[in-house]
Design a protein around this motif. Structure first.
Motif, PDB file in Angstrom:
ATOM      1  N   LYS A 164      -2.319   5.922  -3.464  1.00 31.84           N
ATOM      2  CA  LYS A 164      -2.315   5.246  -4.761  1.00 31.84           C
ATOM      3  C   LYS A 164      -0.895   5.034  -5.268  1.00 31.84           C
ATOM      4  O   LYS A 164      -0.535   3.935  -5.718  1.00 31.84           O
TER       5      LYS A 164
ATOM      6  N   MET B 240       0.979   2.461  -3.184  1.00 33.89           N
ATOM      7  CA  MET B 240       0.503   1.121  -3.503  1.00 33.89           C
ATOM      8  C   MET B 240       1.114   0.619  -4.808  1.00 33.89           C
ATOM      9  O   MET B 240       1.541  -0.541  -4.916  1.00 33.89           O
TER      10      MET B 240
ATOM     11  N   PRO C 269      -3.419  -7.377  -7.085  1.00 32.48           N
ATOM     12  CA  PRO C 269      -2.891  -6.102  -6.575  1.00 32.48           C
ATOM     13  C   PRO C 269      -3.074  -5.994  -5.061  1.00 32.48           C
ATOM     14  O   PRO C 269      -3.851  -6.731  -4.448  1.00 32.48           O
ATOM     15  N   LEU C 270      -2.342  -5.064  -4.489  1.00 33.51           N
ATOM     16  CA  LEU C 270      -2.463  -4.803  -3.061  1.00 33.51           C
ATOM     17  C   LEU C 270      -3.795  -4.132  -2.749  1.00 33.51           C
ATOM     18  O   LEU C 270      -4.309  -3.332  -3.548  1.00 33.51           O
ATOM     19  N   LEU C 271      -4.322  -4.432  -1.583  1.00 32.68           N
ATOM     20  CA  LEU C 271      -5.583  -3.844  -1.149  1.00 32.68           C
ATOM     21  C   LEU C 271      -5.418  -3.265   0.246  1.00 32.68           C
ATOM     22  O   LEU C 271      -4.613  -3.774   1.042  1.00 32.68           O
ATOM     23  N   PRO C 272      -6.159  -2.200   0.568  1.00 29.34           N
ATOM     24  CA  PRO C 272      -6.074  -1.638   1.925  1.00 29.34           C
ATOM     25  C   PRO C 272      -6.565  -2.663   2.950  1.00 29.34           C
ATOM     26  O   PRO C 272      -7.548  -3.383   2.742  1.00 29.34           O
TER      27      PRO C 272
ATOM     28  N   LEU D  26      -1.477  -2.321   3.858  1.00 28.04           N
ATOM     29  CA  LEU D  26      -1.775  -2.896   2.554  1.00 28.04           C
ATOM     30  C   LEU D  26      -1.530  -4.399   2.642  1.00 28.04           C
ATOM     31  O   LEU D  26      -0.542  -4.842   3.246  1.00 28.04           O
ATOM     32  N   THR D  27      -2.408  -5.183   2.031  1.00 32.25           N
ATOM     33  CA  THR D  27      -2.262  -6.634   2.093  1.00 32.25           C
ATOM     34  C   THR D  27      -2.497  -7.250   0.723  1.00 32.25           C
ATOM     35  O   THR D  27      -3.144  -6.660  -0.144  1.00 32.25           O
ATOM     36  N   CYS D  28      -1.968  -8.442   0.540  1.00 33.31           N
ATOM     37  CA  CYS D  28      -2.292  -9.251  -0.626  1.00 33.31           C
ATOM     38  C   CYS D  28      -1.834 -10.682  -0.371  1.00 33.31           C
ATOM     39  O   CYS D  28      -0.976 -10.935   0.481  1.00 33.31           O
TER      40      CYS D  28
END
Length: 540
Positions: free
Chosen positions: A406, A409, A425-428, A435-437
């Protein structure tokens, strides 16, 4: 037995040494400023700086007077240093050797939030500072004047809008940097609290072991006692300590500098006007050798006094104390003594009788210590156990690899925002540690969709492979992204940089993240993988 408190006690000893060294430096500076020769040099320097530029002869006289005063001051400082070396034993005998228990314990003081290094907010632009001067009625009557004025206004308006955009961007950078700094501050506070608790628990364990006479506690206490003893700056005070419980024997190996580092080379200085240099007059080698031998004797006696006097529990019945200097390749023993407590207590130590006292104790001193001629020690000391600052250094930087998912991120999200990107926001990702976005770059020319992939790899020396770059390129082509950002806490494998160069993929490795966190948030960061895999697994 390797007790849990040893590393903390070793670190505490080095902290005491640094504090003692700082106090000694301050004391030496105070003594130096009190010298009449130093005050005269400072006055002569000010007079030389204030001499009238037009009067060359006066300036030359003042310059010569200043350089002569500088030579006298350097000689006075060298003599002051010699006087301090001659009084090492006397100063040691006058010191209060009691160690208040509070000095051993850590104070839970949270680190101060330092916002000085956050990005600065640019001044808000005012249109009045950009607007071109409006021409008068007569000037506007000239052919083309109205069009030129409108062009100037359009150019100024464009510059004003750009300045407004930069102002807003600077506010955003500071806000996002402040968010990162607050996370770093929170983690530093938590780490300081945990470290303080570990430290105080270790000190309590140490005090109990000291009462029981355990070897690790006795040697740790000896290092603390000797490290608290202030010496001139040239003395590193690195030492090794060993304890033989069944004989209550403490063995100490103590490092000292060689002759040229410990004793001033010159005691008199002369100004050479031909070369405009202050040059030292070499001191007599015999005098320097005698002073060096005296310093070694005083160190042995002073250290024996400190160790015996600071042992109220009488856990030590005898001490072996060896003094070593380095010849560049190995340590050479220059002095050695094996002294029982009763024999040392029978002495009435004074400054003037150091040679007689050491001889009475059966101590050995090299016949020519200035030449690093070795003496046979009464007993050997394993000097591989010397504790230096490097051995007890604690890395208190903001380590991205010890953050929870957390927190990591959040830091990456705020860092991307500080770089000017907008978006969700970034996501797994599908892979572990990814982490991607799909961010948005608002730049009017180079902006557009930006694919962001961030990899945090728990393996030391991790290198991101080509597959990661190919996966990013495929996603960019699918959504028609303007560019991509491939980020890793490690490094990139061979060929990745070349692959990304012409495909609008920006690469950021671990050292780039460290730089960006310093640049955008004023945070000293690191990307060091924890040594224990259990700790790493828990974090991820």
């Amino acid at each position: 037995m390797n007790r849990g408190f040893e590393s903390i006690i070793d670190r505490l000893a080095r902290e005491f040494w640094r504090a003692a060294r700082t106090r000694e430096q301050q004391h030496a500076q105070t003594q130096a400023r009190a010298l009449a020769e130093v005050r005269a040099m400072e006055q002569a320097q000010r007079a030389a700086q204030e001499a009238p530029p037009a009067d060359a002869a006066a300036r030359e006289r003042q310059h010569v007077a200043w350089r002569q005063a500088e030579a006298a001051a350097q000689g006075a400082l060298a003599k002051l240093e010699v006087a301090r070396l001659e009084r090492l034993l006397a100063e040691g005998l006058a010191r209060d050797l009691r160690i208040p228990p509070a000095d051993l314990r850590a104070r839970n003081t949270p680190p101060v939030l330092d916002t000085r290094h956050l990005p600065k907010i640019l001044a808000k632009p005012e249109w009045e500072n950009f607007a071109p001067e409006k021409p008068g009625r007569l000037a506007l009557a000239m052919p083309g004047a109205s069009g030129r004025y409108e062009q100037a206004v359009a150019k100024a308006r464009s510059e004003f809008v750009h300045a407004e955009r930069e102002h807003e961007a600077s506010k955003l950078r500071r806000a996002q940097g402040s968010m990162i700094l607050q996370i770093a501050q929170q983690k530093a506070t938590e780490a300081a609290r945990a470290e303080s608790a570990r430290h105080n628990a270790a000190v309590a364990d140490f005090e109990g072991a000291l009462l029981r006479g355990e070897a690790a506690a006795i040697t740790g206490y000896a290092r603390i006692v000797l490290s608290r003893s202030p010496y001139p700056e040239a003395f590193p005070q690195t030492l090794a300590a060993h304890y033989v419980e069944n004989h209550k024997l403490l063995a100490i190996g103590y490092d000292v500098p060689a002759l040229d580092a410990a004793i001033p080379v010159a005691l008199e200085y002369r100004y050479n006007p031909a070369e405009d240099l202050v040059q030292g007059v070499p001191a007599g080698e015999s005098m320097r050798a005698q002073l060096y031998a005296s310093v070694l004797r005083q160190i042995v006696l002073r250290s024996l006094h400190e160790l015996f006097s600071a042992d109220p529990l009488r856990q030590v019945n005898a001490i072996v104390f060896n003094v070593y200097a380095s010849d560049g390749n190995a340590r050479v023993c220059l002095a050695s003594a094996h002294v029982a407590r009763a024999d040392f207590a029978a002495l009435a130590l004074t400054q003037d009788d150091a040679a007689a006292h050491l001889a009475a104790l059966g101590g050995r001193l090299s016949a020519r210590p200035e030449a690093l001629e070795a003496v046979v020690p009464v007993a050997g000391v394993d000097m591989t156990k010397v504790v230096t600052d490097d051995d007890v250094a604690v890395d208190r930087r903001f380590n991205l690899m010890t953050l929870s998912d957390k927190d990591f991120m959040q830091v990456m999200f705020h860092l991307l925002r500080s770089l000017g990107l907008e978006g969700p926001p970034l996501l797994p990702g599908e892979e572990e540690g990814l982490l991607t976005c799909r961010a948005w770059d608002p730049h009017p020319i180079f902006g557009g969709d930006v694919v962001v992939h961030i990899y945090r790899d728990i393996h030391p020396c991790a290198r991101l492979e080509m597959n990661a770059a190919r996966t990013m390129l495929a996603e960019m082509q699918t959504i028609g992204a303007a560019r991509g950002m491939l980020i890793t806490t490690g490094a990139f494998d061979d060929g990745v940089e070349e692959f990304a160069r012409d495909r609008r993929i920006e690469l950021l490795a671990g050292h780039h993240l460290v730089f960006l966190l310093k640049e955008h948030a004023g945070v000293d960061a690191s990307v060091v993988v924890p040594q224990t895999r259990e700790t790493t697994a828990a974090l991820f």
